[in-house]
Structure formats: structure tokens, C-alpha cells
Design a protein around this motif. Structure first.
Motif, short mmCIF file in Angstrom:
data_model
loop_
_atom_site.label_atom_id
_atom_site.label_comp_id
_atom_site.label_asym_id
_atom_site.label_seq_id
_atom_site.Cartn_x
_atom_site.Cartn_y
_atom_site.Cartn_z
N PHE A 1 0.91 -1.19 0.08
CA PHE A 1 0.15 0.06 -0.09
C PHE A 1 0.81 1.26 0.14
CE2 PHE A 1 -2.15 3.56 2.01
CZ PHE A 1 -3.57 3.37 1.51
N GLY A 2 1.81 1.28 0.87
CA GLY A 2 2.77 2.35 0.82
C GLY A 2 3.55 2.65 -0.57
N LEU A 3 3.97 1.59 -1.03
CA LEU A 3 4.68 1.91 -2.29
C LEU A 3 3.64 2.28 -3.38
CD1 LEU A 3 6.62 -1.67 -2.14
CD2 LEU A 3 7.51 0.81 -2.33
N ALA A 4 2.60 1.91 -3.26
CA ALA A 4 1.42 2.36 -4.33
C ALA A 4 1.25 3.75 -4.09
CB ALA A 4 0.32 1.55 -4.13
N GLY B 1 3.64 5.89 -5.72
CA GLY B 1 3.55 5.81 -7.17
C GLY B 1 3.84 4.78 -8.08
N LEU B 2 4.38 3.69 -6.95
CA LEU B 2 4.81 2.42 -7.73
C LEU B 2 3.76 1.70 -7.84
CD1 LEU B 2 7.54 3.79 -6.17
CD2 LEU B 2 8.64 1.33 -6.40
N SER B 3 4.06 0.28 -8.71
CA SER B 3 2.60 -0.62 -8.83
C SER B 3 3.51 -2.08 -8.19
CB SER B 3 2.78 -0.56 -10.31
OG SER B 3 2.19 0.63 -10.81
N PRO B 4 3.40 -2.01 -7.03
CA PRO B 4 4.05 -3.32 -6.38
C PRO B 4 2.88 -4.65 -6.58
CG PRO B 4 2.83 -2.00 -4.56
CD PRO B 4 2.93 -1.26 -5.87
N ARG B 5 3.42 -5.58 -6.86
CA ARG B 5 2.49 -6.76 -6.64
C ARG B 5 2.45 -7.42 -5.47
NH1 ARG B 5 0.29 -10.47 -10.67
NH2 ARG B 5 0.64 -8.86 -12.15
N LEU B 6 1.19 -7.64 -4.79
CA LEU B 6 1.06 -8.16 -3.56
C LEU B 6 0.92 -9.76 -3.57
CD1 LEU B 6 0.47 -8.11 -0.48
CD2 LEU B 6 -1.80 -7.59 -1.00
N ILE B 7 1.61 -10.65 -2.92
CA ILE B 7 1.48 -11.90 -3.06
C ILE B 7 1.47 -12.69 -1.77
CG2 ILE B 7 2.72 -14.15 -3.61
CD1 ILE B 7 4.36 -12.37 -5.81
N GLY B 8 0.31 -13.29 -1.43
CA GLY B 8 0.04 -13.47 -0.24
C GLY B 8 -1.41 -14.48 -0.26
N GLY C 1 -3.80 1.24 -5.96
CA GLY C 1 -2.74 0.92 -6.88
C GLY C 1 -2.03 -0.26 -6.43
N VAL C 2 -2.51 -1.09 -5.83
CA VAL C 2 -1.80 -2.29 -5.71
C VAL C 2 -2.22 -3.44 -6.46
CG1 VAL C 2 -1.34 -4.08 -3.83
CG2 VAL C 2 -1.50 -1.73 -3.07
N ASP C 3 -1.38 -4.23 -7.00
CA ASP C 3 -1.95 -5.30 -7.95
C ASP C 3 -1.94 -6.55 -7.06
OD1 ASP C 3 -1.84 -7.50 -9.64
OD2 ASP C 3 -0.44 -6.60 -11.06
#
Length: 327
Positions: free
Chosen positions: A55-58, A61-68, A85-87
Motif C-alpha cells: 500500500f505504501g509503495l503504491a 507512485g509504484l505498482s507493487p505486486r502483492l503476493i499472499g 494502486g496495488v496489484d
């Protein structure tokens, strides 16, 4: 930089106790503790270390991919993260279990007592990071945060085999790891995150000295609360980055995750580690002033002002062009 963030996805139940836990402890009765603290506030919030960091990365302005692994109750949380903006395409949804729960009580001295229920997180070991990376076109960095221990080990080995940069962040799960698994999670990491207590616990679990660990990792980042952050590398003097001070301490939950978001964002932009750590400290101070790990307001002007007040005019100007792009 293409960043994958692995780890827990949870719902936080945050309570406040108007006193000090230590005042209720009796020195000669610690072997049989049975205490109940009457909290005067309850906030139910979205959380989990991986979700918080992503969430913080998004927000930066980034587009992080969340894996869990999340539960059958994840739909609303999923929509929230996607809107930020989180994938979340690679989040595994359990067919039977609920999303993990973090129950934490904080006293007036910012001491915390917490319990974590794994729930759907227990199924995270079923996630195949290699398949996710192939589907996404690969990753530059995989952050392996607190998660089901088997999943953490599997993600770590997958990243090594694929030659993906590894950020090791075992944090709360160190208490559940034996010496072999603790070593496996750390050895060869590009980045290693701990707080001061976890740093000592890591040395105890691995049987390695500080020098042994530095021989095996790239940069060791140790968060030290109000004393800021230390950056250590083999053969170099330790660098201490002061914390961004605040007089409005509201809740420490998620502050370390916010630091990681800012730090990783800075590295993804090609910043030197000190500048990245300063951004991490600035974002951490924002979250420290907020109840909940993802409910903070992020304004470019505010971040720049925090940086300038703590680290000086030049430091703020170095960050300003990138931060000014934040919406």
C-alpha cells in the motif's frame, strides 16, 4: 523496478490501554501471568505486513505486486488495495478460512501486547512464486516478509534460483524459526530488515555474529524507533540516519512497514541508501501520527517539509522532483 511483496495480509484489531503494562507485573509472579487489561478504544483496520508495504509503495507512485494468502472475507479489502494502486491479482483466496487477524493492545508508553491468528495465511505455502514471476514478466526484487514459515522459505529459494534480488524481512516469525531455517532466509539477501530486538534474536537463532551476517548479506537495515535507522555493510562504517521527530504519537502499528515502503521506493528510483532511508523515516512519522496502518494522508509538500526540518534544505531538494509527482 518491479517489486513483489510477499507476506501477511490481515485485519488489525487495535486497542488502547490508558496505563502501563509494566505497572501490572509482579516480579516474583512472572511464571504464572494472568492479566486482563480494560481497553478504552478499539479500531478495526486493514493490515498485514505485506499489504501495508505494498500500500505504501503504491501511494508513492509504484505498482507493487502483492503476493499472499487471504480469506473468504477479502473482497472489500481487495477493492481498497486495488483502488490505491496495488496489484492484487496474485493474492491467493482460501475457500474456507478467513483472512488473518492481528489483535494488539498498546499502552500509554507505546508498549504493545499482540496476538496473531494465521487463518488463510496458513495456506500461503501453496503459492508458486515462480509461476507468478513468469506470468508477470519477472521481478527485480522480492520482499519476503512475515508469513507462513514454509511460504517464506519457498519464496526465498525461488528468488535465489531465479536470480531475483531478495529483501529478507523475517521480523515476527523469527521466534518460530530454528537455526537452519533462519539461516536459509537470510543467507545471500540483497537487503536484510530487522529492528534492534530482532537483530539480537537473529544472531541468537542463526548462531552467527554481526560480522558473520554482514558477510552474507548486502545491506543490513536496522530500525531503532525514535533513534532512527542504522545501515550496515561489510567492510564499511555503519551509517546512522536520525528519525523524523513528531510530537503527535498516535499508534506505532505499521510504522516499520511504512519505513520499508519509503526505503524500497527510494531504491527503486535509484537513490542512494541514505536518501532512501530518510524518505522511509519521513513516511514512518506520518503513519506514527495515524490510527491504522493504511489510513494516513500522504501529501508531497508535507513529506518534503518533514525531510527539510530533519535533514536540511539540500536533502529536501534532492527528493523534491520525485515527490512532487505524487497525487
Amino acid at each position: 523496478m518491479r517489486i513483489a511483496v510477499t507476506g501477511s495480509i490481515a485485519t488489525d484489531h487495535l486497542m488502547s490501554f490508558p496505563g502501563r503494562f509494566t505497572d501490572q507485573l509482579i516480579a516474583d509472579q512472572l511464571e504464572q501471568v494472568s492479566l486482563s487489561f480494560l481497553a478504552d478504544r478499539l479500531d478495526v483496520r486493514r493490515g498485514g505486513v505485506a499489504a501495508n508495504i505494498a500500500f505504501g509503495l503504491a501511494r508513492l507512485g509504484l505498482s507493487p505486486r502483492l503476493i499472499g494468502s487471504a480469506g473468504i472475507d477479502f473482497a472489500e479489502y481487495d477493492a481498497w488495495l486495488r483502488a490505491a494502486g496495488v496489484d492484487t491479482e496474485s493474492v491467493r483466496i482460501s475457500e474456507t478460512l478467513h483472512t488473518a487477524r492481528f489483535v494488539c493492545t498498546t499502552d500509554e508508553a507505546q508498549n504493545q501486547l499482540a496476538t496473531f491468528y494465521a487463518g488463510a495465511m496458513a495456506e500461503a505455502g501453496k503459492i508458486d512464486l515462480a509461476s507468478v514471476a513468469e506470468r508477470c514478466g519477472g521481478f527485480d526484487l522480492v520482499h519476503v516478509g512475515a508469513d507462513d514459515p514454509d511460504a517464506m522459505l519457498r519464496h526465498t529459494e525461488t528468488a535465489r534460483r531465479a536470480g531475483i534480488g531478495l529483501a529478507a524481512d523475517p521480523s515476527q516469525q523469527l521466534a518460530r524459526l530454528d537455526d537452519i531455517r533462519a539461516r536459509q532466509l537470510v543467507d545471500g539477501a540483497h537487503l536484510l530488515f530487522t529492528n534492534e530486538y530482532e537483530a539480537a534474536l537473529l544472531r541468537e537463532r542463526t548462531g552467527w555474529s554481526e560480522r558473520d551476517i554482514l558477510d552474507r548479506v548486502g545491506t543490513w537495515i536496522t530500525t531503532r524507533g525514535a533513534d532512527g535507522v542504522s545501515l550496515a555493510r561489510r567492510g564499511r562504517l555503519r551509517i546512522d540516519v536520525p528519525a523524523v521527530p513528531t510530537t503527535k504519537i498516535t499508534d506505532p502499528t505499521g510504522v516499520g512497514d511504512a519505513f520499508r515502503s519509503g526505503f524500497l521506493a527510494g531504491l527503486s528510483w535509484g537513490w542512494p541508501v541514505v536518501r532512501a532511508a530518510r524518505l522511509g523515516c519521513a513516511l514512518a512519522s506520518v503513519v506514527l501520527e495515524t490510527v491504522g496502518t493504511q489510513e494516513y494522508k500522504l501529501l508531497a509538500a508535507d513529506l518534503i517539509d518533514r525531510v527539510e526540518r530533519t535533514y536540511g534544505y539540500e536533502a529536501a531538494r534532492e527528493m523534491e522532483p520525485r515527490l512532487a509527482e505524487l497525487s
